[in-house]
Design an enzyme around this catalytic site. Structure first.
Site, PDB file in Angstrom:
ATOM      1  CB  ALA A 100      -0.929  -0.009   1.204  1.00 57.09           C
ATOM      2  N   GLY A 101       2.162   1.114  -0.207  1.00 56.85           N
ATOM      3  CA  GLY A 101       3.038   2.291  -0.219  1.00 56.85           C
ATOM      4  C   GLY A 101       3.453   2.740   1.162  1.00 56.85           C
ATOM      5  CG  LEU A 102       1.033   2.685   4.179  1.00 56.43           C
ATOM      6  CD1 LEU A 102      -0.059   2.279   5.170  1.00 56.43           C
ATOM      7  CD2 LEU A 102       1.205   4.207   4.202  1.00 56.43           C
ATOM      8  N   GLY A 103       5.576   1.057   3.171  1.00 56.27           N
ATOM      9  CA  GLY A 103       6.891   0.524   3.562  1.00 56.27           C
ATOM     10  C   GLY A 103       6.812  -0.758   4.373  1.00 56.27           C
ATOM     11  CB  SER A 105       8.569  -5.258   1.778  1.00 54.06           C
ATOM     12  OG  SER A 105       9.186  -4.210   1.089  1.00 54.06           O
ATOM     13  CB  ALA A 106      11.298  -1.098   4.207  1.00 54.87           C
ATOM     14  CB  ALA A 107       8.217  -2.312   8.448  1.00 52.01           C
ATOM     15  CG  ASP A 149      10.209   2.398   1.269  1.00 53.54           C
ATOM     16  OD1 ASP A 149      10.267   3.618   1.058  1.00 53.54           O
ATOM     17  OD2 ASP A 149       9.397   1.644   0.692  1.00 53.54           O
TER      18      ASP A 149
HETATM   19  C1  MEV Z   1       8.819   3.631  -2.475  1.00 57.84           C
HETATM   20  O1  MEV Z   1       8.342   3.823  -1.153  1.00 57.84           O
HETATM   21  C2  MEV Z   1       9.628   4.813  -2.897  1.00 57.84           C
HETATM   22  C3  MEV Z   1      10.197   4.741  -4.315  1.00 57.84           C
HETATM   23  O2  MEV Z   1      10.893   5.967  -4.536  1.00 57.84           O
HETATM   24  C4  MEV Z   1      11.118   3.563  -4.479  1.00 57.84           C
HETATM   25  C5  MEV Z   1      12.420   3.710  -3.715  1.00 57.84           C
HETATM   26  O3  MEV Z   1      12.845   4.818  -3.414  1.00 57.84           O
HETATM   27  O4  MEV Z   1      13.027   2.665  -3.427  1.00 57.84           O
HETATM   28  C6  MEV Z   1       9.100   4.641  -5.358  1.00 57.84           C
END
Ligand code: MEV
Length: 309
Positions: A100-103, A105-107, A149
């Site tokens: 959802a763009g909230l990071g 997988s990085a978390a 992220d």
């Molecule tokens: C994704 O949260 C942010 C992007 O800029 C990808 C990235 O920076 O790795 C789209």
């Protein structure tokens, strides 16, 4: 004879919203990012076979990697290899929506790396940096992750981030009142980042002008945030959304959510993250926060509030 269970080590990390600068950050520009209050929690223990339990999915790592291995298994393998860890069984709980763009997988990557380094430390082994292992995890999903992220997941707070540099902590002069709405399920970050790269190869001058435009907005936003000029900060966020639309990463639903937040009095609004779906973000003043929340909720969107100081 003792029959003690292997000790459990825990790690956690937060999700994020990007205030300004997504996509341009992949090409070396700065982004401003805010860590959320929730994210991922990981538990690990030494085991005879490496295994990752991610929600309801179980990924068992065979001794030799196979071509059929799913991305989560490959990512876990890469994380363990970067940390020089042996076989580890891990379990992850996610407190934010994935994709959802909230990071998310990085978390997960940072939470896992923290838990595994805890296990290594308890054995008296060297504890490599969490950031490198989390990025190795993240790159399996995203191909060309900038690291924004994973930096947000590791450091939380409000950060200015540039690829390959240590993140700088920002101190907003006035707390940022943010509202986030889950607008629709997101596209994969890898696909969105690759899409921008393909359009950049096809139309380098136009795409570079857009990416430079985003970088210029970020450069203006940082001092706004530090002197508490939220009116201008909001306008810069909305301009950032317009450039993301031209980059080809927004959707009609995200555009409608941005428009309705602005019509409800938000200081600024934009998509956040890779786009192609996912979340919209609004900067609000206390007085209009409930208007924006009501507008978004009455359109059926799930919303969260975040205060960043
Ligand atoms: C994704 O949260 C942010 C992007 O800029 C990808 C990235 O920076 O790795 C789209």
């Amino acid at each position: 004879m003792t029959n003690a269970l292997p000790q459990v080590y825990r790690g956690s990390a937060v999700g994020k919203v990007i205030l300004l600068g997504e996509h341009a950050v992949v090409y070396g520009s700065r982004a401003i990012v805010v860590g959320l209050d929730r994210g991922a929690e990981a538990e690990v223990r030494a085991a005879s076979v490496a295994e990752l339990l991610l929600g309801a999915e179980r990924h068992r790592l065979e001794q030799t990697p196979s071509a059929a291995e799913l991305p989560a298994a490959r990512a876990f393998r890469a994380l363990l290899a970067t940390l020089g860890a042996g076989n580890v069984a891990a379990q992850v709980r996610l407190g934010i929506p994935a994709g959802a763009g909230l990071g998310a997988s990085a978390a997960i990557g940072v939470a896992l790396a923290r838990a595994v380094t805890g296990l290594l430390g308890a054995r008296g082994l060297p504890q490599p940096a969490v950031a490198g292992a989390a990025l190795a995890w993240e790159n399996v999903f995203h191909g060309n992750a900038s690291g924004v992220d994973t930096a947000a997941a590791e450091h939380a707070g409000c950060l200015s981030f540039r690829r390959g540099e240590l993140p700088q902590k920002l101190s907003p002069a006035r707390p940022l009142e943010l509202v986030v709405a889950l607008v629709e399920s997101g596209a994969s970050t890898r696909r969105m980042v690759e899409g921008v790269a393909q359009r950049r190869s096809a139309e380098p001058a136009r795409m570079d002008a857009l990416l430079d435009g985003i970088a210029a907005l970020v450069a203006r936003a940082q001092p706004c945030l530090e002197r508490g000029d939220q009116l201008e900060l909001g306008q810069l966020m909305t301009q950032n959304h317009e450039l993301l639309v031209q980059l080809g990463v927004s959707t009609p639903k995200l555009d409608r959510a941005v428009r309705s937040a602005l019509d409800s009095g938000a200081l600024g609004a934009k998509l956040t993250g890779a786009g192609g779906g996912g979340c919209a973000l609004a900067l609000v003043e206390k007085g209009c926060r409930s208007n924006v929340l009501q507008t978004w909720r009455s359109s059926g969107l799930e919303c969260w509030e975040k205060r960043a100081d």
